[in-house]
Motif scaffolding. Structure first.
Motif, short mmCIF file in Angstrom:
data_model
loop_
_atom_site.label_atom_id
_atom_site.label_comp_id
_atom_site.label_asym_id
_atom_site.label_seq_id
_atom_site.Cartn_x
_atom_site.Cartn_y
_atom_site.Cartn_z
N ASP A 112 -0.34 -5.00 -18.61
CA ASP A 112 -0.77 -5.92 -17.56
C ASP A 112 0.07 -5.64 -16.31
OD1 ASP A 112 -1.62 -7.95 -15.96
OD2 ASP A 112 -1.07 -9.57 -17.33
N TYR A 113 -0.56 -5.08 -15.29
CA TYR A 113 0.14 -4.71 -14.06
C TYR A 113 0.06 -5.80 -12.99
CZ TYR A 113 0.16 0.08 -15.93
OH TYR A 113 0.36 1.19 -16.69
N SER A 114 -0.56 -6.93 -13.30
CA SER A 114 -0.79 -7.95 -12.27
C SER A 114 0.49 -8.58 -11.73
CB SER A 114 -1.72 -9.04 -12.81
OG SER A 114 -1.12 -9.71 -13.89
N GLU A 115 1.58 -8.52 -12.47
CA GLU A 115 2.83 -9.15 -12.04
C GLU A 115 3.79 -8.17 -11.35
OE1 GLU A 115 3.27 -12.46 -12.24
OE2 GLU A 115 1.25 -12.54 -13.07
N LYS A 116 3.30 -7.01 -10.96
CA LYS A 116 4.15 -6.02 -10.28
C LYS A 116 4.61 -6.57 -8.92
CE LYS A 116 4.22 -2.29 -12.89
NZ LYS A 116 5.44 -1.62 -13.29
N ASN A 117 5.80 -6.15 -8.51
CA ASN A 117 6.33 -6.57 -7.20
C ASN A 117 5.49 -5.98 -6.08
OD1 ASN A 117 8.47 -7.97 -8.36
ND2 ASN A 117 9.81 -6.18 -8.34
N ASP A 118 5.40 -6.73 -4.98
CA ASP A 118 4.66 -6.26 -3.81
C ASP A 118 5.28 -4.98 -3.27
OD1 ASP A 118 3.11 -8.49 -4.08
OD2 ASP A 118 3.74 -9.44 -2.22
N ILE A 119 4.45 -4.18 -2.65
CA ILE A 119 4.92 -2.95 -2.02
C ILE A 119 4.50 -2.95 -0.56
CG2 ILE A 119 4.84 -1.60 -4.16
CD1 ILE A 119 2.25 -0.31 -2.98
N ASN A 120 5.15 -2.08 0.24
CA ASN A 120 4.79 -1.90 1.64
C ASN A 120 4.94 -0.41 1.93
OD1 ASN A 120 4.77 -1.67 4.47
ND2 ASN A 120 5.33 -3.83 4.66
N MET A 121 3.81 0.24 2.16
CA MET A 121 3.80 1.68 2.43
C MET A 121 2.83 1.95 3.57
SD MET A 121 3.47 3.10 -1.48
CE MET A 121 3.79 4.82 -1.10
N THR A 122 3.13 2.96 4.39
CA THR A 122 2.24 3.34 5.48
C THR A 122 1.83 4.79 5.28
OG1 THR A 122 3.39 1.82 6.96
CG2 THR A 122 2.02 3.51 7.98
N PHE A 123 0.53 5.05 5.49
CA PHE A 123 -0.01 6.40 5.34
C PHE A 123 -0.56 6.84 6.69
CE2 PHE A 123 -0.05 4.39 1.26
CZ PHE A 123 0.40 5.38 0.40
N LYS A 153 -12.69 8.57 0.14
CA LYS A 153 -12.74 8.06 1.51
C LYS A 153 -11.55 8.56 2.34
CE LYS A 153 -12.82 3.88 4.23
NZ LYS A 153 -12.95 2.48 4.34
N LYS A 154 -11.86 8.94 3.58
CA LYS A 154 -10.83 9.35 4.53
C LYS A 154 -10.53 8.17 5.44
CE LYS A 154 -9.72 12.99 7.83
NZ LYS A 154 -10.20 14.21 8.49
N TYR A 155 -9.26 7.92 5.70
CA TYR A 155 -8.83 6.83 6.59
C TYR A 155 -8.38 7.46 7.91
CZ TYR A 155 -9.12 3.69 2.61
OH TYR A 155 -9.59 2.93 1.55
N PRO A 156 -9.29 7.58 8.90
CA PRO A 156 -8.98 8.28 10.16
C PRO A 156 -7.80 7.68 10.92
CG PRO A 156 -11.33 7.73 10.02
CD PRO A 156 -10.65 7.09 8.86
N SER A 157 -7.63 6.36 10.84
CA SER A 157 -6.54 5.69 11.56
C SER A 157 -5.31 5.49 10.70
CB SER A 157 -7.01 4.31 12.05
OG SER A 157 -8.13 4.45 12.88
N GLY A 158 -5.34 5.99 9.47
CA GLY A 158 -4.24 5.77 8.54
C GLY A 158 -4.49 4.52 7.71
N TYR A 159 -3.50 4.16 6.89
CA TYR A 159 -3.67 3.00 6.00
C TYR A 159 -2.30 2.38 5.74
CZ TYR A 159 -5.16 0.19 2.00
OH TYR A 159 -5.43 -0.85 1.16
N THR A 160 -2.26 1.04 5.76
CA THR A 160 -1.03 0.33 5.41
C THR A 160 -1.27 -0.43 4.11
OG1 THR A 160 -0.38 0.07 7.71
CG2 THR A 160 0.65 -1.41 6.13
N ALA A 161 -0.49 -0.11 3.12
CA ALA A 161 -0.56 -0.77 1.81
C ALA A 161 0.54 -1.81 1.78
CB ALA A 161 -0.39 0.25 0.69
N ASP A 162 0.16 -3.08 1.85
CA ASP A 162 1.13 -4.17 1.90
C ASP A 162 0.65 -5.31 1.00
OD1 ASP A 162 3.30 -5.73 2.55
OD2 ASP A 162 2.45 -6.43 4.45
#
Length: 190
Positions: A112-123, A153-162
């Motif tokens: 069960d991965y639902s309790e994983k800590n939040d992450i913040n990454m920029t692509f 899918k390609k993210y032309p403007s980049g992507y922020t995973a937060d």
């Protein structure tokens, strides 16, 4: 040529860390009676499997412990495959009706991965979904067995995973017209 399937077989393997016990239900004279209910869904949350085994000796019942690894196999003699695997999370008290003793337990398929800590990454600009999925999963320590996106899918403007990594993965997978779910205890993206 028609192939007829007969002689159903169920195998429950329980590894409690010190011993592995295998319980079998088939057409043999000494066969156990085993019932199971195994959910299947296309959701990223682990499925729950319930198993009941009847008339085990007290010694055998003691092998069934919370946290033990379970592998449930079913099919027909000569063609048995894994239905589900995971770790016991609940053991019900033994039920006894005067003639039959039933031990019932459940296990969660996979992790069960639902309790994983939040992450913040920029692509960066031009990042592809597959790369983002792999890096988010790696950072959050989420094991993905297979990644087969319908569209990468390609993210032309980049992507922020937060945020919650499982929510992030689900969002990206849906944007790629794919699904994320557990199969036989392993997280799959297709």
């Amino acid at each position: 040529m028609t192939q007829y399937l007969f002689n159903r077989k169920i195998e429950v393997s329980i590894d409690n860390g010190s011993k592995t016990a295998v319980f079998v239900c088939d057409n043999s004279p000494n066969s156990l009676k085993i019932h199971f209910d195994s959910e299947f869904s296309n959701e990223p949350m682990p499925n729950v499997t319930n198993i009941s085994i009847f008339n085990l000796s007290e010694t055998s019942r003691k092998e069934i412990k919370k946290g033990a690894k379970v592998i449930l196999k079913a099919g027909y003699v000569g063609d048995v495959g894994v239905i589900s695997e995971g770790y016991i999370n609940l053991i019900s008290p033994v039920q006894y009706d005067g003639t039959t003793k039933e031990i019932a337990f459940s296990f969660i398929e996979g992790v069960d991965y639902s309790e994983k800590n939040d992450i913040n990454m920029t692509f960066g600009k031009g990042s592809y979904a597959r790369t983002i999925i792999q890096r988010v999963a790696q950072k959050a320590n989420i094991s993905i067995s297979k990644i087969e996106l319908k569209t990468n899918k390609k993210y032309p403007s980049g992507y922020t995973a937060d945020g919650n990594p499982l929510d992030i993965l689900q969002e990206i997978v849906e944007a790629c017209k794919s699904a994320m779910y557990f199969r036989r205890g392993k997280l799959v993206i297709r």
